[in-house]
Design a protein around this motif. Structure first.
Motif, PDB file in Angstrom:
ATOM      1  N   ARG A  22       0.827  -1.186   0.000  1.00 40.85           N
ATOM      2  CA  ARG A  22       0.000   0.000   0.000  1.00 40.85           C
ATOM      3  C   ARG A  22       0.871   1.249   0.000  1.00 40.85           C
ATOM      4  NH1 ARG A  22      -0.440   2.015   5.223  1.00 40.85           N
ATOM      5  NH2 ARG A  22      -2.507   2.857   4.892  1.00 40.85           N
ATOM      6  N   ASP A  62       3.452   4.791   4.429  1.00 40.83           N
ATOM      7  CA  ASP A  62       3.257   5.845   5.417  1.00 40.83           C
ATOM      8  C   ASP A  62       4.599   6.475   5.761  1.00 40.83           C
ATOM      9  OD1 ASP A  62       0.538   5.542   5.618  1.00 40.83           O
ATOM     10  OD2 ASP A  62       0.672   4.027   7.200  1.00 40.83           O
ATOM     11  N   THR A  68      -3.351   9.048   5.081  1.00 42.99           N
ATOM     12  CA  THR A  68      -3.526   8.093   6.160  1.00 42.99           C
ATOM     13  C   THR A  68      -3.419   8.830   7.495  1.00 42.99           C
ATOM     14  OG1 THR A  68      -1.166   7.632   6.208  1.00 42.99           O
ATOM     15  CG2 THR A  68      -2.522   6.259   4.757  1.00 42.99           C
ATOM     16  N   GLU A  69      -3.732   8.131   8.588  1.00 43.44           N
ATOM     17  CA  GLU A  69      -3.647   8.781   9.898  1.00 43.44           C
ATOM     18  C   GLU A  69      -2.221   9.219  10.230  1.00 43.44           C
ATOM     19  OE1 GLU A  69      -4.613   7.871  14.609  1.00 43.44           O
ATOM     20  OE2 GLU A  69      -5.672   6.736  13.054  1.00 43.44           O
ATOM     21  N   GLN A 107     -10.217   9.131  13.888  1.00 42.69           N
ATOM     22  CA  GLN A 107      -8.855   9.090  13.357  1.00 42.69           C
ATOM     23  C   GLN A 107      -8.287  10.492  13.157  1.00 42.69           C
ATOM     24  OE1 GLN A 107      -9.891   6.676   9.916  1.00 42.69           O
ATOM     25  NE2 GLN A 107      -8.533   5.050  10.641  1.00 42.69           N
ATOM     26  N   PRO A 140      -9.363   5.871  -0.465  1.00 47.75           N
ATOM     27  CA  PRO A 140      -7.912   5.745  -0.581  1.00 47.75           C
ATOM     28  C   PRO A 140      -7.519   5.026  -1.864  1.00 47.75           C
ATOM     29  CG  PRO A 140      -8.688   5.073   1.603  1.00 47.75           C
ATOM     30  CD  PRO A 140      -9.895   5.244   0.744  1.00 47.75           C
TER      31      PRO A 140
END
Length: 720
Positions: A25, A28, A129-130, A169, A345
């Motif tokens: 993915r 991050d 993302t978070e 989140q 996403p």
């Protein structure tokens, strides 16, 4: 990646084919270091109201790369913009906001509650993302604290509006990001003047949910202090889903047992009477089940509830566009989507290159059988499953494409057909579907349309008849378009036919130098071209342009335009020979060392290539045909497009280019249906509606003020 044995026929018959595994993915960023508890503190206050109505020293919203403002960002844009060009929207369309994660871009302001405004970059849509949101908030607070005059900052919960994060989140990310930024400001650094952050939410129920989320997230972060009272300011709303939750909560309270009545609520006999009145219309068996479930629901806090309420479909012209990004990448196609409610996403669709190449080839000037059978396969084959539900007529669809994915005929997209469900019209017929090219350059800032009449340059049949490039249909189209635009109050400059062709009485021939002079000196709002288009592969690079008897008119010449036209329409035929523009017999769009799209034939890549050249010089909208169009249908499309481009009734908003393109496509689509009933339509007439591709922002108005008739001046519209 490719599998030579795989064919479209295999997919149609349900035969499985190999595909590459999904890669990891979107990575991050590295986690932020743990915050220091000895740093300065900031107070966070949740405000129920309208962001632009809340006084503060700095107002901030999030901003996705290449996505024009909407919701809170659009409200902020309107609050700071005094002229006809909204500042943030225009900077986005020009490509001037980089929107790297956490990058803050400031905008000047006037008077009022918004004294200073900024947007913070969220990166490409679908990638927030978070952990990345933590970095965003840390960067935002650090930047705001460094601005000496800022003591209060007003923002929204970035990432949870049109983002892919939940309220919990995003709230957690805000607290962690703020704590990390404050830790870096610890002693001996002097504490910042910024002491309060107002997090504004326009919907009451979400404001309550946000307050709970922030309170829980800050339990172990002493430097981030959450006020426990919900502050109310002007502009607060209660949206339909939230109103339904409040009503349902009240109704469930009536179903509590008599010994468990809610404090301050109605007495049990009164509650029973009210509940009985509500349930009176149900059958006895249903009434008992409803009572039972309502009693269970009474134990659930309203802030834990959420409802999806689907009201009547709004008019598409006023709805929030659905933006989809489709990029080629290792292993397949990368998708992301941004709607009015959420961001989906990134998704990876593993795609067999050979299959996609065959599919694009068969959908480029398709047979009637392929035009009937393959659009459904296109949607199933390359569109992620959870994206397929977005392909509805509820909103305009904007596709952000790269040069590879632009070769795919996305105009054929349709809803995935379910068994027993009536087949619906294609998406591009039911709604506005437009394209945007992902490029590395910025659109040029041009002046608005000048006072007086709109001006158009119409060029028809400029090819050399001695090399077989004469197009009588293009000549007829140019004359029809010039007449239609003149009737609409547009001042037209008309060039028809090569100098060595049959002359059109009273009309100048279409010599390349004369047309270039008109382009550079005429300040035209619209340019309409009918003729041949081709790649120029005779030089060192890959160029494309319009074929004239005396050469190819390309971006190299057009780059000198001081004020590019707002709209370019090119009913341009696919050209197999270049005449004097290149070596005889050269195949238009032939692959060269500069690269080509891995999917589809060169004809499918021609329109994106031409669009890229014109968008590069600052043209706002490029509309081109991806394959040959029957002469009469080309005229029909053009006349319908221009009629709707200028159509506006009293009190209506300015027409958009996307709506005009949709109306013209629909006209051809309906014409095809009538011809089929009368005895059938050939392959060109069957799918000509799908050949027209629109590159630009479908929601962008064309006229800046008034109707064309209001701008004619003394001269009116003339064709010369």
């Amino acid at each position: 990646m490719s599998t030579p044995a795989a064919r479209i026929a295999d997919l149609l018959e349900g035969v499985p084919t190999p595909s590459n595994p999904r890669p990891a993915r979107y990575p991050d960023p590295a986690p932020v270091p743990p915050p220091r508890p000895d740093g300065p503190a900031v107070t966070v206050t949740v405000v129920w109201g309208d962001l632009v109505e809340v006084p503060a020293d700095l107002h901030v919203t999030g901003h996705y790369r290449s996505v024009v403002p909407d919701a809170a960002e659009l409200a902020l844009d309107r609050a700071i913009s005094g002229g006809p060009r909204p500042l943030i929207t225009e900077h986005t369309r020009l490509g001037w906001i980089d929107a790297q994660l956490g990058q803050v871009t400031y905008f000047p302001c006037g008077t009022g509650p918004v004294r200073s405004a900024a947007v913070v970059g969220m990166g490409p849509m679908g990638t927030l993302t978070e952990p990345r949101a933590v970095q965003l908030y840390a960067s935002l607070l650090g930047e705001a604290a460094a601005v000496g005059h800022v003591t209060t900052m007003a923002t929204v919960l970035i990432g949870a509006g049109t983002g892919n994060l939940s309220v919990g989140q995003a709230g957690r990310a805000l607290v962690r990001g703020f704590a990390a930024a404050l830790a870096s400001m610890g002693p001996p650094t002097p504490p910042p003047r910024l002491t309060e952050v107002l997090v504004v939410e326009v919907d009451r129920l979400r404001a309550e949910q946000l307050l709970l989320a922030l309170t829980g997230a800050a339990a172990n972060q002493p430097q981030v202090r959450i006020r426990q009272e919900l502050r109310e300011e002007r502009g607060g709303l209660l949206f339909v889903p939230s109103a339904a939750v409040y009503a349902l909560t009240a109704l469930s309270g009536l179903a509590r047992p008599a010994d468990a009545a809610a404090p301050g609520g109605p007495d049990p006999p009164v509650a029973e009477q009210a509940l009985s009145a509500v349930l009176a219309g149900f059958e006895p068996g249903i009434r008992d089940k409803v009572r039972e479930q309502l009693a269970r629901l009474a134990e659930v806090a309203r802030t834990d509830l959420s409802l999806t309420v689907r009201g009547p479909t709004a008019l598409q012209d006023g709805s929030v566009p659905v933006r989809m990004s489709v990029q080629s990448g290792t292993g397949g196609l990368r998708w992301a989507a941004l709607t009015g409610r959420a961001t989906v996403p990134e998704r990876l669709v593993p795609v067999d290159t050979d299959l996609l190449r065959e599919l694009v080839g068969r959908l480029t000037e398709p047979t009637v059988e392929d035009a009937r059978g393959l659009p459904g396969l296109l949607s199933r084959f390359v569109v992620p499953t959870d994206f397929q539900r977005l392909l509805t007529d509820d909103a305009t669809v904007l596709l952000e494409l790269d040069r590879d994915t632009a070769s795919v005929p996305w105009e054929f997209l349709t809803e995935v057909q379910q068994a027993g469900v009536e087949r619906r019209d294609p998406l591009a017929i039911r709604t506005q579907l437009s394209r945007q090219l992902r490029t590395t350059y910025s659109r040029v800032l041009t002046e608005g349309t000048a006072d007086g009449p709109l001006r158009a340059l119409v060029i028809g049949d400029p090819g050399d008849p001695e090399t077989g490039l004469q197009l009588p249909g293009a000549r007829s189209e140019a004359l029809a378009v010039a007449a239609r635009l003149s009737a609409l109050g547009v001042q037209v400059s008309l060039f028809v036919g090569a100098a060595n062709s049959t002359r059109q009485p009273g009309v100048e021939p279409a010599r390349r130098l004369d047309v270039l002079r008109a382009l550079l000196c005429g300040r035209h709002d619209i340019v309409h071209y009918c003729g041949h288009s081709a790649f120029d592969v005779s030089g060192t690079g890959r160029r494309s342009g319009w074929v004239f008897a005396d050469g190819l008119l390309t971006e190299q010449e057009l780059a000198l335009l001081e004020r590019p036209p707002q709209i370019v329409v090119a009913n341009a035929c696919y050209t197999a020979r270049l005449g004097s523009a290149g070596p005889a017999g050269t195949h238009a769009g032939a692959p060269d060392a500069a690269g080509r799209s891995p999917w589809g034939n060169p004809q499918a890549a021609l329109v994106p290539s031409l669009a890229d050249e014109f968008l590069r010089i600052g043209v706002g909208h490029y509309i081109g045909a991806a394959w040959r169009i029957p002469d009469d249908q080309a005229v029909t499309f053009a006349e319908e497009f221009y009629s709707h481009l200028f159509a506006r009734g009293p009190g209506e908003s300015e027409p958009t280019v996307g709506a005009a393109v949709r109306a013209a496509r629909k006209k051809l689509y309906e014409q095809r249906a009538r011809e089929e009933q009368e005895g059938g339509a050939d392959r060109q007439r069957w799918s000509s509606w799908a050949a027209y591709q629109h590159y630009g922002d479908a929601s962008e108005p064309f006229l800046t003020s008034g109707n064309p008739s209001d701008r004619q001046g003394d001269g009116g519209g003339t064709a010369s």
